[in-house]
Design a protein around this motif. Structure first.
Motif, PDB file in Angstrom:
ATOM      1  N   GLN A  57      26.350  46.185 -13.976  1.00 22.12           N
ATOM      2  CA  GLN A  57      27.557  47.091 -14.278  1.00 22.12           C
ATOM      3  C   GLN A  57      28.437  46.667 -15.476  1.00 22.12           C
ATOM      4  O   GLN A  57      28.969  47.565 -16.079  1.00 22.12           O
ATOM      5  N   GLY A  58      28.138  45.728 -15.863  1.00 19.83           N
ATOM      6  CA  GLY A  58      29.096  45.033 -17.072  1.00 19.83           C
ATOM      7  C   GLY A  58      28.346  45.975 -18.530  1.00 19.83           C
ATOM      8  O   GLY A  58      29.322  46.540 -19.034  1.00 19.83           O
ATOM      9  N   SER A  59      27.115  46.235 -18.183  1.00 21.97           N
ATOM     10  CA  SER A  59      26.457  46.832 -19.542  1.00 21.97           C
ATOM     11  C   SER A  59      27.090  48.593 -19.208  1.00 21.97           C
ATOM     12  O   SER A  59      27.204  49.202 -20.118  1.00 21.97           O
ATOM     13  N   LEU A  60      27.157  49.045 -17.907  1.00 23.97           N
ATOM     14  CA  LEU A  60      27.553  50.283 -17.950  1.00 23.97           C
ATOM     15  C   LEU A  60      29.000  50.725 -18.235  1.00 23.97           C
ATOM     16  O   LEU A  60      29.283  51.438 -19.226  1.00 23.97           O
ATOM     17  N   TYR A  61      29.776  49.568 -17.975  1.00 21.81           N
ATOM     18  CA  TYR A  61      31.248  49.777 -18.584  1.00 21.81           C
ATOM     19  C   TYR A  61      31.417  49.317 -20.063  1.00 21.81           C
ATOM     20  O   TYR A  61      32.365  50.111 -20.603  1.00 21.81           O
ATOM     21  N   ARG A  62      30.397  48.735 -20.757  1.00 22.58           N
ATOM     22  CA  ARG A  62      30.469  48.754 -22.027  1.00 22.58           C
ATOM     23  C   ARG A  62      30.283  50.019 -22.751  1.00 22.58           C
ATOM     24  O   ARG A  62      30.581  50.064 -23.626  1.00 22.58           O
ATOM     25  N   HIS A  63      29.410  50.722 -21.977  1.00 23.06           N
ATOM     26  CA  HIS A  63      29.073  51.968 -22.744  1.00 23.06           C
ATOM     27  C   HIS A  63      30.095  53.268 -22.040  1.00 23.06           C
ATOM     28  O   HIS A  63      30.337  53.980 -23.042  1.00 23.06           O
ATOM     29  N   PHE A  64      30.562  53.016 -21.042  1.00 25.00           N
ATOM     30  CA  PHE A  64      31.173  54.141 -20.518  1.00 25.00           C
ATOM     31  C   PHE A  64      32.504  53.565 -19.589  1.00 25.00           C
ATOM     32  O   PHE A  64      32.185  52.825 -18.691  1.00 25.00           O
ATOM     33  N   PRO A  65      33.716  53.730 -20.130  1.00 22.90           N
ATOM     34  CA  PRO A  65      34.692  53.133 -19.550  1.00 22.90           C
ATOM     35  C   PRO A  65      35.081  53.677 -18.237  1.00 22.90           C
ATOM     36  O   PRO A  65      35.902  52.996 -17.499  1.00 22.90           O
ATOM     37  N   ASP A  66      34.782  54.750 -17.769  1.00 24.53           N
ATOM     38  CA  ASP A  66      35.223  55.356 -16.461  1.00 24.53           C
ATOM     39  C   ASP A  66      34.086  56.418 -16.140  1.00 24.53           C
ATOM     40  O   ASP A  66      33.052  56.810 -16.758  1.00 24.53           O
ATOM     41  N   ARG A  67      34.145  56.941 -14.917  1.00 23.35           N
ATOM     42  CA  ARG A  67      33.390  57.780 -14.374  1.00 23.35           C
ATOM     43  C   ARG A  67      33.122  59.325 -15.033  1.00 23.35           C
ATOM     44  O   ARG A  67      31.979  59.719 -15.461  1.00 23.35           O
ATOM     45  N   ALA A  68      34.307  59.653 -15.641  1.00 24.96           N
ATOM     46  CA  ALA A  68      34.393  60.697 -16.427  1.00 24.96           C
ATOM     47  C   ALA A  68      33.659  60.646 -17.607  1.00 24.96           C
ATOM     48  O   ALA A  68      32.998  61.767 -18.234  1.00 24.96           O
ATOM     49  N   ALA A  69      33.521  59.400 -18.318  1.00 28.07           N
ATOM     50  CA  ALA A  69      32.761  59.118 -19.499  1.00 28.07           C
ATOM     51  C   ALA A  69      31.273  59.267 -19.329  1.00 28.07           C
ATOM     52  O   ALA A  69      30.386  59.655 -20.026  1.00 28.07           O
ATOM     53  N   VAL A  70      30.844  58.680 -17.980  1.00 23.95           N
ATOM     54  CA  VAL A  70      29.588  58.696 -17.773  1.00 23.95           C
ATOM     55  C   VAL A  70      29.023  60.441 -17.519  1.00 23.95           C
ATOM     56  O   VAL A  70      27.931  60.685 -18.107  1.00 23.95           O
ATOM     57  N   ALA A  71      29.668  61.034 -16.825  1.00 28.04           N
ATOM     58  CA  ALA A  71      29.519  62.644 -16.682  1.00 28.04           C
ATOM     59  C   ALA A  71      29.413  63.212 -18.193  1.00 28.04           C
ATOM     60  O   ALA A  71      28.561  64.272 -18.123  1.00 28.04           O
ATOM     61  N   ALA A  72      30.533  63.034 -18.808  1.00 29.23           N
ATOM     62  CA  ALA A  72      30.618  63.525 -20.118  1.00 29.23           C
ATOM     63  C   ALA A  72      29.365  63.319 -20.953  1.00 29.23           C
ATOM     64  O   ALA A  72      28.914  64.206 -21.879  1.00 29.23           O
ATOM     65  N   ALA A  73      28.940  62.100 -20.888  1.00 25.80           N
ATOM     66  CA  ALA A  73      27.601  61.586 -21.729  1.00 25.80           C
ATOM     67  C   ALA A  73      26.349  62.365 -21.191  1.00 25.80           C
ATOM     68  O   ALA A  73      25.675  62.644 -21.940  1.00 25.80           O
ATOM     69  N   VAL A  74      26.200  62.517 -19.936  1.00 26.30           N
ATOM     70  CA  VAL A  74      25.234  63.226 -19.423  1.00 26.30           C
ATOM     71  C   VAL A  74      25.428  64.930 -19.768  1.00 26.30           C
ATOM     72  O   VAL A  74      24.119  65.309 -20.247  1.00 26.30           O
ATOM     73  N   LEU A  75      26.273  65.398 -19.736  1.00 27.31           N
ATOM     74  CA  LEU A  75      26.503  66.756 -20.148  1.00 27.31           C
ATOM     75  C   LEU A  75      26.277  67.111 -21.765  1.00 27.31           C
ATOM     76  O   LEU A  75      25.734  67.770 -22.174  1.00 27.31           O
ATOM     77  N   GLU A  76      26.677  65.975 -22.541  1.00 27.57           N
ATOM     78  CA  GLU A  76      26.564  65.959 -24.228  1.00 27.57           C
ATOM     79  C   GLU A  76      25.115  66.028 -24.205  1.00 27.57           C
ATOM     80  O   GLU A  76      24.332  66.879 -24.933  1.00 27.57           O
ATOM     81  N   GLU A  77      24.353  64.912 -23.592  1.00 32.75           N
ATOM     82  CA  GLU A  77      22.784  65.057 -23.618  1.00 32.75           C
ATOM     83  C   GLU A  77      22.082  66.050 -23.118  1.00 32.75           C
ATOM     84  O   GLU A  77      21.280  66.578 -23.937  1.00 32.75           O
ATOM     85  N   ASN A  78      22.794  67.047 -22.085  1.00 36.23           N
ATOM     86  CA  ASN A  78      22.269  68.072 -21.613  1.00 36.23           C
ATOM     87  C   ASN A  78      22.064  69.380 -22.688  1.00 36.23           C
ATOM     88  O   ASN A  78      21.313  69.949 -23.228  1.00 36.23           O
ATOM     89  N   VAL A  79      23.262  69.118 -23.510  1.00 32.47           N
ATOM     90  CA  VAL A  79      23.562  70.422 -24.395  1.00 32.47           C
ATOM     91  C   VAL A  79      22.679  69.883 -25.438  1.00 32.47           C
ATOM     92  O   VAL A  79      22.246  70.921 -26.030  1.00 32.47           O
ATOM     93  N   ARG A  80      22.367  68.755 -26.020  1.00 30.59           N
ATOM     94  CA  ARG A  80      21.935  68.546 -27.078  1.00 30.59           C
ATOM     95  C   ARG A  80      20.342  68.701 -26.794  1.00 30.59           C
ATOM     96  O   ARG A  80      19.587  69.064 -27.864  1.00 30.59           O
ATOM     97  N   GLN A  81      19.763  68.632 -25.876  1.00 30.76           N
ATOM     98  CA  GLN A  81      18.536  69.051 -25.377  1.00 30.76           C
ATOM     99  C   GLN A  81      18.123  70.534 -25.409  1.00 30.76           C
ATOM    100  O   GLN A  81      17.245  71.021 -26.043  1.00 30.76           O
ATOM    101  N   ILE A  82      19.049  71.319 -25.255  1.00 35.62           N
ATOM    102  CA  ILE A  82      19.023  72.799 -25.371  1.00 35.62           C
ATOM    103  C   ILE A  82      19.090  73.316 -26.704  1.00 35.62           C
ATOM    104  O   ILE A  82      18.359  73.982 -27.300  1.00 35.62           O
ATOM    105  N   GLU A  83      19.953  72.453 -27.470  1.00 34.89           N
ATOM    106  CA  GLU A  83      19.889  72.874 -28.842  1.00 34.89           C
ATOM    107  C   GLU A  83      18.666  72.414 -29.469  1.00 34.89           C
ATOM    108  O   GLU A  83      18.257  73.192 -30.570  1.00 34.89           O
ATOM    109  N   ARG A  84      18.148  71.275 -29.347  1.00 34.62           N
ATOM    110  CA  ARG A  84      16.871  71.028 -30.054  1.00 34.62           C
ATOM    111  C   ARG A  84      15.984  71.778 -29.576  1.00 34.62           C
ATOM    112  O   ARG A  84      14.958  72.239 -30.434  1.00 34.62           O
ATOM    113  N   ALA A  85      15.865  72.259 -28.290  1.00 37.67           N
ATOM    114  CA  ALA A  85      14.688  73.128 -27.985  1.00 37.67           C
ATOM    115  C   ALA A  85      14.951  74.623 -28.764  1.00 37.67           C
ATOM    116  O   ALA A  85      13.963  75.095 -29.048  1.00 37.67           O
TER     117      ALA A  85
END
Length: 197
Positions: A55-83
């Motif tokens: 969990q320490g590694s998770l919190y080093r990358h993402f300070p909270d739950r919203a940051a994790v969700a935002a990162a997933v959404l950003e990656e989703n959008v990037r994949q669509i843009e790359r496609a």
């Protein structure tokens, strides 16, 4: 006297930034899977376990739950843009990637409906609208030309309609419903899978 450790006993060398990048990617992939199975309220500890990190590694990358969700959404959008930007991009292929994300991520559905304010950290609705706009531009980039090319706004309305149909307990059920909805709208969809390229 202490003997030196054998090669099997030696700790792996610290891989620094390389390991950090791998951990972040693993956390995003794990979050997508956990959110698909348990929803956005899933415990962050489940994401860390699925990624194989503490969990320490998770919190080093993402300070909270919203940051994790935002990162997933950003990656989703990037994949669509790359496609959409791929040399061999087709409209059906881009819809296939977009449909994969719809079936994998409830947060992505909220984003495309511009209701994703809670998943976009402090920027809220403006962040959700910006990400949805990037998806719209990627989809528009891949629109086929022809006698009556569809407008990007019409396609995004179709995406919203399909996202409303994406319900069900299993990923397979969500995919089946999404593909049925696209057929009802008269649109062909390529293979439903993430973009790898």
């Amino acid at each position: 006297m202490t003997r030196p450790p054998t090669p099997e006993e030696r700790r792996p060398a610290n891989q620094g930034p390389l390991a950090a990048a791998r951990n972040r990617a693993a956390l995003i992939a794990a979050a997508r899977e956990v959110y698909a199975a348990q929803g956005l309220d899933a415990p962050l500890s489940a994401i860390a376990r699925r990624a194989g990190v503490g969990q320490g590694s998770l919190y080093r990358h993402f300070p909270d739950r919203a940051a994790v969700a935002a990162a997933v959404l950003e990656e989703n959008v990037r994949q669509i843009e790359r496609a959409a930007a791929a040399e061999d991009a087709t409209f059906a292929g881009v819809l296939g990637v977009l449909t994969w994300h719809l079936t994998e991520s409830a947060a992505f559905i909220d984003l495309l409906r511009a209701d994703g304010a809670s998943t976009c950290r402090t920027e809220g609705r403006a962040c959700a609208l910006a990400l949805a706009g990037r998806v719209e531009r990627a989809v528009a980039q891949s629109l086929p030309s022809g006698p009556r090319p569809a407008a990007a706004e019409e396609i995004m309305l179709a995406v919203a309609m399909v996202s409303g149909a994406v319900t069900g307990l299993t990923r397979e059920e969500r995919e089946r419903r999404a593909l049925a909805a696209w057929r009802l709208l008269g649109l062909d969809v390529g293979p439903v899978r993430p973009f790898e390229g």
